[in-house]
Design a protein around this motif. Structure first.
Motif, PDB file in Angstrom:
ATOM      1  N   GLY A   1      64.691  55.406  39.554  1.00 31.07           N
ATOM      2  CA  GLY A   1      63.683  54.362  39.449  1.00 31.07           C
ATOM      3  C   GLY A   1      62.328  54.984  39.695  1.00 31.07           C
ATOM      4  O   GLY A   1      62.230  56.099  40.209  1.00 31.07           O
ATOM      5  N   PHE A   2      61.264  54.305  39.312  1.00 26.97           N
ATOM      6  CA  PHE A   2      59.936  54.847  39.577  1.00 26.97           C
ATOM      7  C   PHE A   2      58.979  53.720  39.940  1.00 26.97           C
ATOM      8  O   PHE A   2      59.203  52.547  39.616  1.00 26.97           O
ATOM      9  CB  PHE A   2      59.404  55.642  38.379  1.00 26.97           C
ATOM     10  N   SER A   3      57.904  54.102  40.633  1.00 31.92           N
ATOM     11  CA  SER A   3      56.895  53.148  41.066  1.00 31.92           C
ATOM     12  C   SER A   3      55.515  53.690  40.732  1.00 31.92           C
ATOM     13  O   SER A   3      55.278  54.897  40.836  1.00 31.92           O
ATOM     14  CB  SER A   3      56.983  52.905  42.577  1.00 31.92           C
ATOM     15  N   THR A   4      54.614  52.817  40.316  1.00 33.82           N
ATOM     16  CA  THR A   4      53.208  53.179  40.138  1.00 33.82           C
ATOM     17  C   THR A   4      52.395  52.336  41.111  1.00 33.82           C
ATOM     18  O   THR A   4      52.556  51.112  41.170  1.00 33.82           O
ATOM     19  CB  THR A   4      52.738  52.928  38.704  1.00 33.82           C
ATOM     20  N   LEU A   5      51.518  53.004  41.885  1.00 33.55           N
ATOM     21  CA  LEU A   5      50.776  52.325  42.935  1.00 33.55           C
ATOM     22  C   LEU A   5      49.325  52.788  42.954  1.00 33.55           C
ATOM     23  O   LEU A   5      48.997  53.882  42.492  1.00 33.55           O
ATOM     24  CB  LEU A   5      51.397  52.586  44.314  1.00 33.55           C
ATOM     25  N   THR A   6      48.462  51.966  43.523  1.00 29.46           N
ATOM     26  CA  THR A   6      47.067  52.329  43.696  1.00 29.46           C
ATOM     27  C   THR A   6      46.531  51.666  44.966  1.00 29.46           C
ATOM     28  O   THR A   6      47.115  50.712  45.474  1.00 29.46           O
ATOM     29  CB  THR A   6      46.231  51.903  42.469  1.00 29.46           C
ATOM     30  N   GLY A   7      45.423  52.180  45.464  1.00 29.05           N
ATOM     31  CA  GLY A   7      44.806  51.622  46.666  1.00 29.05           C
ATOM     32  C   GLY A   7      43.747  52.557  47.193  1.00 29.05           C
ATOM     33  O   GLY A   7      43.381  53.546  46.540  1.00 29.05           O
ATOM     34  N   ASN A   8      43.241  52.251  48.362  1.00 27.51           N
ATOM     35  CA  ASN A   8      42.252  53.091  49.032  1.00 27.51           C
ATOM     36  C   ASN A   8      42.849  53.651  50.301  1.00 27.51           C
ATOM     37  O   ASN A   8      43.413  52.910  51.109  1.00 27.51           O
ATOM     38  CB  ASN A   8      40.982  52.304  49.339  1.00 27.51           C
ATOM     39  N   VAL A   9      42.744  54.959  50.472  1.00 29.53           N
ATOM     40  CA  VAL A   9      43.363  55.657  51.591  1.00 29.53           C
ATOM     41  C   VAL A   9      42.312  56.460  52.342  1.00 29.53           C
ATOM     42  O   VAL A   9      41.448  57.090  51.735  1.00 29.53           O
ATOM     43  CB  VAL A   9      44.478  56.606  51.087  1.00 29.53           C
ATOM     44  N   SER A  10      42.385  56.435  53.656  1.00 28.26           N
ATOM     45  CA  SER A  10      41.564  57.298  54.501  1.00 28.26           C
ATOM     46  C   SER A  10      42.482  58.086  55.422  1.00 28.26           C
ATOM     47  O   SER A  10      43.349  57.496  56.091  1.00 28.26           O
ATOM     48  CB  SER A  10      40.578  56.475  55.339  1.00 28.26           C
ATOM     49  N   VAL A  11      42.307  59.400  55.451  1.00 28.91           N
ATOM     50  CA  VAL A  11      43.164  60.239  56.291  1.00 28.91           C
ATOM     51  C   VAL A  11      42.910  59.987  57.771  1.00 28.91           C
ATOM     52  O   VAL A  11      43.719  60.391  58.622  1.00 28.91           O
ATOM     53  CB  VAL A  11      42.976  61.732  55.963  1.00 28.91           C
ATOM     54  N   THR A  12      41.794  59.349  58.108  1.00 30.49           N
ATOM     55  CA  THR A  12      41.480  59.073  59.513  1.00 30.49           C
ATOM     56  C   THR A  12      41.879  57.667  59.932  1.00 30.49           C
ATOM     57  O   THR A  12      41.786  57.332  61.119  1.00 30.49           O
ATOM     58  CB  THR A  12      39.979  59.273  59.776  1.00 30.49           C
ATOM     59  N   ARG A  13      42.299  56.840  58.980  1.00 29.17           N
ATOM     60  CA  ARG A  13      42.668  55.466  59.310  1.00 29.17           C
ATOM     61  C   ARG A  13      44.123  55.417  59.758  1.00 29.17           C
ATOM     62  O   ARG A  13      44.978  56.124  59.222  1.00 29.17           O
ATOM     63  CB  ARG A  13      42.455  54.574  58.089  1.00 29.17           C
ATOM     64  N   LYS A  14      44.426  54.572  60.727  1.00 26.99           N
ATOM     65  CA  LYS A  14      45.783  54.499  61.262  1.00 26.99           C
ATOM     66  C   LYS A  14      46.771  53.936  60.249  1.00 26.99           C
ATOM     67  O   LYS A  14      47.953  54.286  60.263  1.00 26.99           O
ATOM     68  CB  LYS A  14      45.790  53.643  62.524  1.00 26.99           C
ATOM     69  N   GLN A  15      46.299  53.057  59.382  1.00 23.71           N
ATOM     70  CA  GLN A  15      47.210  52.429  58.435  1.00 23.71           C
ATOM     71  C   GLN A  15      46.526  52.255  57.090  1.00 23.71           C
ATOM     72  O   GLN A  15      45.366  51.845  57.019  1.00 23.71           O
ATOM     73  CB  GLN A  15      47.664  51.071  58.975  1.00 23.71           C
ATOM     74  N   ASN A  16      47.241  52.581  56.012  1.00 20.95           N
ATOM     75  CA  ASN A  16      46.735  52.440  54.661  1.00 20.95           C
ATOM     76  C   ASN A  16      47.768  51.695  53.819  1.00 20.95           C
ATOM     77  O   ASN A  16      48.969  51.764  54.102  1.00 20.95           O
ATOM     78  CB  ASN A  16      46.477  53.812  54.033  1.00 20.95           C
ATOM     79  N   VAL A  17      47.300  51.008  52.787  1.00 19.55           N
ATOM     80  CA  VAL A  17      48.204  50.217  51.963  1.00 19.55           C
ATOM     81  C   VAL A  17      48.006  50.551  50.485  1.00 19.55           C
ATOM     82  O   VAL A  17      46.869  50.581  49.992  1.00 19.55           O
ATOM     83  CB  VAL A  17      47.989  48.705  52.179  1.00 19.55           C
ATOM     84  N   LEU A  18      49.095  50.829  49.794  1.00 20.98           N
ATOM     85  CA  LEU A  18      49.105  51.000  48.348  1.00 20.98           C
ATOM     86  C   LEU A  18      49.956  49.888  47.742  1.00 20.98           C
ATOM     87  O   LEU A  18      51.004  49.535  48.297  1.00 20.98           O
ATOM     88  CB  LEU A  18      49.691  52.355  47.952  1.00 20.98           C
TER      89      LEU A  18
END
Length: 235
Positions: free
Chosen positions: A202-219
């Motif tokens: 199976g495969f998934s395509t995702l997008t979002g905004n990520v910060s390496v310094t943030r505790k939690q990120n969402v795609l």
């Protein structure tokens, strides 16, 4: 006398001001492109001074990086025009583009054999380093699946490879392989393939905004089954 001198000075300065405000006559350089329309995604396009251009990127419809190459010119109206061939999902498509140049942007439209698109481009910038170990919870429908990932840089700027694994309460451990594309301001495009305990792909395509310094990120995105998917990431 003073009025005459002021008028003369204004006339002398007017051509300079108009010239300074004129749009650039060349797109040469690398640009980050946001694509919308028949498909959505992010690409990096490099225009060469010999009137060739190349690009690579990720989109909602690509199962990995797509690449393209073509030629460009500035037409008699001062517009950027071009044509290209793109390789995506193992096949080839062709397209033409028409765009308007500004000092720090290119905006335009594309007519291609896989649909019609619009795009906005801005000069390439340094993007954050996503390399390292990450963990996440993948929400697919009502299932919550713990996952771990190792992200490593590729030979292409802004592109990373992802390897990992997850645990399904029904199927046990499964593997994950994918590609990540980093954009400006933390934008991330991701496509990942998974193989469950029974060998079902199976495969998934995702997008979002990520910060390496943030505790939690969402795609957010979609699984190949048609089910919406959301991954909560921690580094």
């Amino acid at each position: 006398m003073k009025l005459t001198l002021l008028a003369t000075a204004a006339l002398a300065l007017a051509p300079l001001s108009a010239s300074a405000a004129a749009a650039p006559t060349s797109p040469v350089g690398t640009w980050e492109v946001a694509l919308s329309g028949a498909d959505q995604g992010t690409a990096y396009v490099t225009f060469e001074d010999d009137h060739d251009f190349t690009a690579y990127g990720l989109s909602r419809e690509s199962l990995g990086l797509f690449t393209l190459s073509g030629t460009w010119t500035i037409d008699g109206a001062g517009q950027l025009t071009g044509s290209y061939t793109e390789t995506i999902n193992g096949g080839a498509v062709t397209g033409t583009l028409t765009a308007k140049l500004a000092a720090k942007s290119i905006t335009g439209s594309i007519a291609a054999t896989n649909g019609n698109f619009t795009f906005k481009a801005k000069p390439e910038t340094v993007t954050q380093n996503l390399a390292g170990s990450w963990s996440g919870i993948s929400a697919v429908g009502k299932n919550r699946l713990p996952e771990i990932y190792q992200i490593t840089p590729s030979a292409l700027a802004h592109v990373y490879q992802i390897e990992g694994s997850g645990i399904s309460p029904l199927g046990g451990q499964y593997s994950i392989l994918g590609t990540v594309l980093a954009g400006a301001n933390g934008k991330v495009e991701l496509v990942a393939f998974s193989l469950d305990a029974w060998g079902a792909p199976g495969f998934s395509t995702l997008t979002g905004n990520v910060s390496v310094t943030r505790k939690q990120n969402v795609l957010k995105g979609n699984h190949s089954s048609g089910t919406p998917i959301k991954i909560t990431l921690r580094r």
